[in-house]
Design a protein around this motif. Sequence first.
Motif, PDB file in Angstrom:
ATOM      1  N   LEU A  76       0.813  -1.209   0.000  1.00 53.34           N
ATOM      2  CA  LEU A  76       0.000   0.000   0.000  1.00 53.34           C
ATOM      3  C   LEU A  76       0.850   1.265   0.000  1.00 53.34           C
ATOM      4  N   GLY A  77       2.176   1.080   0.009  1.00 58.11           N
ATOM      5  CA  GLY A  77       3.071   2.230   0.020  1.00 58.11           C
ATOM      6  C   GLY A  77       3.148   2.912   1.362  1.00 58.11           C
ATOM      7  N   GLU A  78       2.803   2.187   2.437  1.00 59.73           N
ATOM      8  CA  GLU A  78       2.817   2.751   3.775  1.00 59.73           C
ATOM      9  C   GLU A  78       4.148   2.453   4.464  1.00 59.73           C
ATOM     10  N   ALA A  79       4.817   3.508   4.949  1.00 63.33           N
ATOM     11  CA  ALA A  79       6.116   3.335   5.594  1.00 63.33           C
ATOM     12  C   ALA A  79       5.992   2.862   7.036  1.00 63.33           C
ATOM     13  N   GLY A  80       4.853   3.124   7.676  1.00 65.66           N
ATOM     14  CA  GLY A  80       4.644   2.700   9.055  1.00 65.66           C
ATOM     15  C   GLY A  80       4.554   1.186   9.164  1.00 65.66           C
ATOM     16  N   ARG A  81       4.750   0.686  10.371  1.00 63.53           N
ATOM     17  CA  ARG A  81       4.715  -0.745  10.620  1.00 63.53           C
ATOM     18  C   ARG A  81       3.625  -1.071  11.644  1.00 63.53           C
ATOM     19  N   PRO A  82       3.183  -2.337  11.705  1.00 64.67           N
ATOM     20  CA  PRO A  82       2.060  -2.679  12.585  1.00 64.67           C
ATOM     21  C   PRO A  82       2.242  -2.213  14.030  1.00 64.67           C
ATOM     22  N   HIS A  83       3.427  -2.448  14.610  1.00 60.22           N
ATOM     23  CA  HIS A  83       3.626  -2.042  15.997  1.00 60.22           C
ATOM     24  C   HIS A  83       3.596  -0.525  16.148  1.00 60.22           C
ATOM     25  N   GLY A  84       3.884   0.188  15.060  1.00 60.58           N
ATOM     26  CA  GLY A  84       3.885   1.642  15.115  1.00 60.58           C
ATOM     27  C   GLY A  84       2.520   2.257  15.311  1.00 60.58           C
ATOM     28  N   PHE A  85       1.447   1.475  15.086  1.00 67.06           N
ATOM     29  CA  PHE A  85       0.102   2.024  15.287  1.00 67.06           C
ATOM     30  C   PHE A  85      -0.152   2.331  16.761  1.00 67.06           C
ATOM     31  N   ARG A  86       0.546   1.643  17.653  1.00 61.72           N
ATOM     32  CA  ARG A  86       0.423   1.960  19.075  1.00 61.72           C
ATOM     33  C   ARG A  86       0.977   3.361  19.354  1.00 61.72           C
ATOM     34  N   SER A  87       2.060   3.704  18.654  1.00 56.13           N
ATOM     35  CA  SER A  87       2.615   5.045  18.783  1.00 56.13           C
ATOM     36  C   SER A  87       1.671   6.079  18.179  1.00 56.13           C
ATOM     37  N   SER A  88       1.040   5.717  17.057  1.00 56.74           N
ATOM     38  CA  SER A  88       0.066   6.618  16.439  1.00 56.74           C
ATOM     39  C   SER A  88      -1.067   6.914  17.412  1.00 56.74           C
ATOM     40  N   PHE A  89      -1.572   5.867  18.044  1.00 58.54           N
ATOM     41  CA  PHE A  89      -2.657   6.016  19.015  1.00 58.54           C
ATOM     42  C   PHE A  89      -2.221   6.884  20.193  1.00 58.54           C
ATOM     43  N   ARG A  90      -1.035   6.615  20.724  1.00 64.20           N
ATOM     44  CA  ARG A  90      -0.572   7.365  21.900  1.00 64.20           C
ATOM     45  C   ARG A  90      -0.351   8.830  21.569  1.00 64.20           C
ATOM     46  N   SER A  91       0.181   9.106  20.378  1.00 66.06           N
ATOM     47  CA  SER A  91       0.390  10.499  19.968  1.00 66.06           C
ATOM     48  C   SER A  91      -0.942  11.216  19.794  1.00 66.06           C
ATOM     49  N   TRP A  92      -1.940  10.515  19.256  1.00 61.78           N
ATOM     50  CA  TRP A  92      -3.282  11.105  19.091  1.00 61.78           C
ATOM     51  C   TRP A  92      -3.870  11.483  20.439  1.00 61.78           C
ATOM     52  N   VAL A  93      -3.738  10.592  21.418  1.00 59.74           N
ATOM     53  CA  VAL A  93      -4.249  10.890  22.764  1.00 59.74           C
ATOM     54  C   VAL A  93      -3.542  12.105  23.334  1.00 59.74           C
ATOM     55  N   GLN A  94      -2.237  12.161  23.167  1.00 60.72           N
ATOM     56  CA  GLN A  94      -1.453  13.254  23.730  1.00 60.72           C
ATOM     57  C   GLN A  94      -1.780  14.589  23.061  1.00 60.72           C
ATOM     58  N   ASP A  95      -1.903  14.574  21.737  1.00 59.65           N
ATOM     59  CA  ASP A  95      -2.135  15.825  21.006  1.00 59.65           C
ATOM     60  C   ASP A  95      -3.562  16.333  21.153  1.00 59.65           C
ATOM     61  N   THR A  96      -4.504  15.430  21.310  1.00 56.52           N
ATOM     62  CA  THR A  96      -5.913  15.840  21.375  1.00 56.52           C
ATOM     63  C   THR A  96      -6.453  15.843  22.802  1.00 56.52           C
ATOM     64  N   GLU A  97      -5.623  15.413  23.744  1.00 55.47           N
ATOM     65  CA  GLU A  97      -6.042  15.312  25.144  1.00 55.47           C
ATOM     66  C   GLU A  97      -7.328  14.499  25.266  1.00 55.47           C
ATOM     67  N   ALA A  98      -7.347  13.364  24.566  1.00 55.48           N
ATOM     68  CA  ALA A  98      -8.542  12.525  24.542  1.00 55.48           C
ATOM     69  C   ALA A  98      -8.766  11.776  25.847  1.00 55.48           C
ATOM     70  N   ALA A  99      -7.712  11.598  26.642  1.00 50.47           N
ATOM     71  CA  ALA A  99      -7.839  10.873  27.908  1.00 50.47           C
ATOM     72  C   ALA A  99      -6.666  11.224  28.806  1.00 50.47           C
ATOM     73  N   SER A 100      -6.778  10.831  30.059  1.00 50.99           N
ATOM     74  CA  SER A 100      -5.691  11.066  31.010  1.00 50.99           C
ATOM     75  C   SER A 100      -4.530  10.125  30.716  1.00 50.99           C
ATOM     76  N   TRP A 101      -3.394  10.437  31.314  1.00 50.08           N
ATOM     77  CA  TRP A 101      -2.184   9.634  31.101  1.00 50.08           C
ATOM     78  C   TRP A 101      -2.400   8.191  31.529  1.00 50.08           C
ATOM     79  N   GLU A 102      -2.986   7.986  32.705  1.00 49.33           N
ATOM     80  CA  GLU A 102      -3.134   6.623  33.212  1.00 49.33           C
ATOM     81  C   GLU A 102      -4.105   5.807  32.370  1.00 49.33           C
ATOM     82  N   VAL A 103      -5.131   6.442  31.807  1.00 52.50           N
ATOM     83  CA  VAL A 103      -6.073   5.714  30.946  1.00 52.50           C
ATOM     84  C   VAL A 103      -5.384   5.303  29.652  1.00 52.50           C
ATOM     85  N   ALA A 104      -4.616   6.230  29.069  1.00 50.94           N
ATOM     86  CA  ALA A 104      -3.916   5.931  27.815  1.00 50.94           C
ATOM     87  C   ALA A 104      -2.886   4.831  28.010  1.00 50.94           C
ATOM     88  N   GLU A 105      -2.131   4.893  29.113  1.00 50.66           N
ATOM     89  CA  GLU A 105      -1.111   3.884  29.378  1.00 50.66           C
ATOM     90  C   GLU A 105      -1.733   2.519  29.657  1.00 50.66           C
TER      91      GLU A 105
END
Length: 349
Positions: A273-302
């Motif tokens: 699909l021409g995607e440079a990211g890797r499967p395990h990297g989606f966890r980083s994508s999710f964590r960055s989204w939580v951090q940037d959007t303040e979607a949840a507290s630190w303990e909930v995200a962790e």
Amino acid sequence: MGLGSLRDVSLADARKARAKWAAVLQDGLDPITERQKAIDDEAKRQDQQDPTFEEMAHIVFEARKAKLRDNRKRGRWFSPLKIHVIPKIGKKRLSTIHQRDIHTAIAPIWNTKHETADKAMNRTRMIFQDARLMGYPVDPFVCDAARHMLGHVEAVETPIPSTPWQEVPDLFARLDKPFPSYLALRWIILTATRGTPARGARFSEIDGDVWIVPADRMKGQRGKVKDFRVPLSSAALDVLDTCREYATSILLFPSPRVGFISQEMLTQSLKQLGEAGRPHGFRSSFRSWVQDTEAASWEVAETALSHTIGNKVERSYARSDLLDRRRILMQKWGDFVTRSAAKVVKLHR
């Protein structure tokens, strides 16, 4: 006392042997009995001879194999030894191996493939250590000496490539075919779980809108009894329905050949699909989204990432897995990934 046949023993050798055994006789011992003792001692020494490096490597691997979480990765534990060490010193007896031998085997990859070389060195030391515990005359220090001879290498950690969270919805939309690899990638994105638990998911592990991952498939939980509960968003439940529609086994993501789908198949699908990211990297994508959007507290995200929170004492008291709060978070993430969370903007005349 016979000294051997005329064909096998020369006159000079016979004279040497006669002088040797005559000296034994003069000491008041029976030469024939002493010769038999020497033969028996040599046979015993041969029986108790320490194994070769290759033989001991297989013994150590078999002893540790059951502890490795993923059956498909068990061969990878042995791979650095098989490729880089055994061809050089595999036939040598452990007690005869010098630090220079280990240095010579690993030096060619010490700087160019340091991560692999480090694994080879660590596992070589395990082999010497286990042999020492089994009573063989070996010293694990030879591995420490070989490491010192190889010198220090400044390891530069390369993080696993991850898809920027802003681009995840577009990638998710392109995973629109009912292939096991595509469905598995969608599942990993929506649940933010690691590859091993996700790829081995079974229909029997689903309880309503909760996926209960057995402890033996969770990193850091092997040997414990605590399973990990993952709340499933509506988007994840849609993926589950598709898996049920095309189900051919008890697994959500079966492999065409054997067992569940491999990590390599997921990576290959992303490459196609021409995607440079890797499967395990989606966890980083999710964590960055939580951090940037303040979607949840630190303990909930962790907790959603099944990370360990607090020290041992704190964890002994704080036993909640925050399921209800994580359910809200994972629904927000699912809505974002599927573009369901559309903002309503009031239009003025």
